[in-house]
Design an enzyme around this catalytic site. Structure first.
Site, PDB file in Angstrom:
ATOM      1  CG  ASP A   1      -2.239  -0.675   1.000  1.00 45.54           C
ATOM      2  OD1 ASP A   1      -2.559  -0.981  -0.160  1.00 45.54           O
ATOM      3  OD2 ASP A   1      -2.953  -0.903   1.985  1.00 45.54           O
ATOM      4  CB  ILE A   2       3.899   2.234   1.899  1.00 46.42           C
ATOM      5  CG1 ILE A   2       3.252   2.309   3.289  1.00 46.42           C
ATOM      6  CG2 ILE A   2       5.006   3.277   1.756  1.00 46.42           C
ATOM      7  CD1 ILE A   2       4.184   1.983   4.435  1.00 46.42           C
TER       8      ILE A   2
END
Lengths: 408, 408
Positions: free
Chosen positions: A165-166
């Protein structure tokens, strides 16, 4: 915070980590980022960690410096307002960032009909539109099955950091700037789509693990905390701490031998194993014998003594610490670091918040802004961006189309 | 690959993951990225994974679509050439990306003297200039001490993905586009500096873990593969596979009960534990009891049967797979996915390589380019960018200032 992007206005329809992080990164460079949530909040409003009163430190952390608008996205008039905000005039407007399924009337074709140069960045789970999140993408990545000790049962071990996600959030921010650059030169908007599973596949490939299987017909094993293909591992100290010690380069390797006084014994290890310890492959081959010598050296000394022995020597190392130790005792994690400032977060109180990790010489760092309360900027955005009168805004509240920070 | 940034020229002085990934992401959007390495190669030239012949799949993976120039950076004339390349005229030139200590004459002040609007992006370990790499930053982050099972000895467990380096590389690419946007409007260049440890601190803070310690006086525990604050965990199947099953939203939670036929039993669990299983906190509180029911259900069925039961239901789940299974059996990891193409890599052979995970509607995806051989573009870059004659280039080879793909 800085003002590099202060002429941009971005509408964010998002939840969880990826799009919120991407939008926040742009907000921390000065863009006006308007996060639109349903009245009552999005599905991530109460995500853990939370305070004892249930306020989400996670939501606050990922939505700093944004404006918040609460809107009845389940009603046509609510969606029409969202579309009007997206299509509002201005060279820096007409940009949308989302990781949610498109609501009716907020897909690219509809938005383009409302503003011909609109830019829509959209993160999906899989490329075919099916659902995937950080946890399922990670399960598929191969990494959980090479995490942890040699010889344990072949049970997967997830990492805790939502790394996919990052990465996705930062790819979105980068892609948004590339698309806006194109628009500022050509006048042309576009839809930019990315699948979270493609972010994972790209990283696995970039790091060489797809090639490893295709060319070598094999994959790297689980080797605990050992570095793959070089020397590095964790060691216990005499006072019950753990440290990570690494030697990637010949210089770091020599420094380690010198600082520990083990250079001669390590050279003998090289002779015993008939490998060249000045190469990464040689150190990897002899890693257990190297580690056996270093283990004894570290176990005989407390952390302070090891830190003193390594200081200024070029040894690459660092202690392990838990979140409490990081926050309470690591000087990097304090207001002495310009990255961090103690900021009053509405509904939570003052605590240390990070700004953007990049320092721009031409755009001085400004005070870190907290996250908004849900709906905090509803009235201001409707007035400033859409030019609605206070009477019109009152009607939208009365009919449940928008809500302010009091939830109505 | 696309051509969005085809008017940009970026000089990269780099090694390992972060700056190479940042540069490659820009190269895959069409920028001319010239990676300068010392003659004989940088410290990452042979990084694992490698082929049986010792060619680095890692180096190839992180340097795709770049041009390679081999230069004697230890000699004044070599550094002068590097500076000339950086300072070469052109609106899209004058951009440097590095994660190495600055060589003499290649610091910001020297580069600015050579080209007043130069943009230098520089990644350091720590903000104070001291060394830190992904492994030491990760040790300090707190994550290794909450990775792995409950109740194990408090030994740290590193993740295998170099997540901090990946995030740093994408921050650099984003920051470069923001700095170039500023220059294209104002004419002003700048130095942009970021510390890898600040990338870590920013993520720990953004996810709420700094606030957790400061506000709650506590930190989340290690809970194995369980999701923190919601329901999600791995389960074994009847045929020895593992799957990840998650219920973040009320809809996913209802789907899980319906698809497994366990809805009534799960409702009883909620009553027994006196929690509302329609909330994430409720599911987290009762996670062991929920998992006990699901464990038995999964253990009674092979993966295929589970996949069929979950298909189209809205259950959020996915199987674990190792690198070999990912590459050989996951249809997403194949040339049927536009992200990937089988490309001939000089010195290695053909294998599946990822392009950029972003699909730009206004910039069609083009063929993925492999990594260069070291020094492959030495002569072309000296000729095209600096306008050197073939005689001058021959002299540079003869005097050991530059080298081509043959190492001389």
């Amino acid at each position: 915070m800085n003002r590099l992007l202060q002429d941009l206005r971005i509408v964010e329809l998002s939840a969880f980590v990826a799009a919120p992080l991407g939008g926040m990164s742009l907000a921390q460079m000065g863009a006006e980022v308007i996060r639109i949530d349903p009245i009552g909040g999005g599905i991530d409003l109460n995500r853990w960690p939370v305070t004892k009163e249930g306020a989400s430190l996670y939501w606050a952390g990922l939505n700093k410096a944004k404006r918040s608008l609460a809107l009845a996205l389940d009603k046509p008039e609510g969606r029409e307002l969202a579309r009007a905000l997206i299509a509002a005039p201005g060279a820096g407007g007409g940009i949308v960032l989302t990781n949610l399924p498109p609501a009716r009337g907020l897909d690219y074709a509809s938005l383009k009909a409302a503003r011909s140069d609109v830019i829509l960045l959209r993160l999906t789970g899989n490329r075919d539109g099916s659902a995937a999140v950080d946890y399922t993408v990670n399960a598929a990545s191969g990494f959980p099955l090479v995490t942890g000790a040699v010889g344990r049962a072949a049970a997967p071990l997830n990492h805790v950091l939502p790394a996919w996600d990052i990465a996705a959030g930062l790819y979105l921010a980068m892609g948004l700037l590339a698309a806006e650059r194109h628009r500022s030169r050509s006048g042309e908007g576009q839809e930019v789509v990315m699948a979270l599973s493609d972010v994972m596949l790209a990283a696995v490939g970039h790091l060489g693990y797809i090639g490893d299987v295709e060319i070598n017909g094999a994959a790297r094993p689980a080797i605990g905390n050992d570095l793959y293909g070089s020397f590095g591992r964790d060691f216990a100290t005499a006072d019950g701490r753990r440290i990570m010690v690494i030697a990637l380069t010949p210089r770091q390797w020599r420094a380690l031998g010198t600082a520990t006084g083990l250079a001669d014994k390590l050279a003998t290890v090289g002779e015993l194993y008939e490998v060249d310890l000045n190469t990464e492959a040689g150190r990897y081959e002899a890693r257990e014998a190297i580690a056996a010598l270093l283990s004894r050296w570290c176990a005989a000394r407390p952390l302070d003594e090891i830190a003193a022995a390594f200081a200024g020597t070029g040894v690459l190392w660092g202690p392990f610490q838990d979140f409490v130790e990081l926050v309470r005792h690591d000087p990097r994690c304090s207001a002495a670091n310009p990255l961090l400032a103690r900021v009053e977060q509405p509904g939570i109180g003052p605590y240390l918040m990070p700004g953007l990790p990049l320092d721009f010489g031409a755009a001085p760092r400004e005070a870190t802004a907290p996250a908004p309360r849900l709906g905090e900027h509803t009235d201001a955005v409707l007035s400033e961006v859409l030019g609605l009168s206070s009477g019109e805004i009152a009607r939208l509240h009365d009919t449940g189309i928008v809500a302010g920070p009091d939830g109505r």
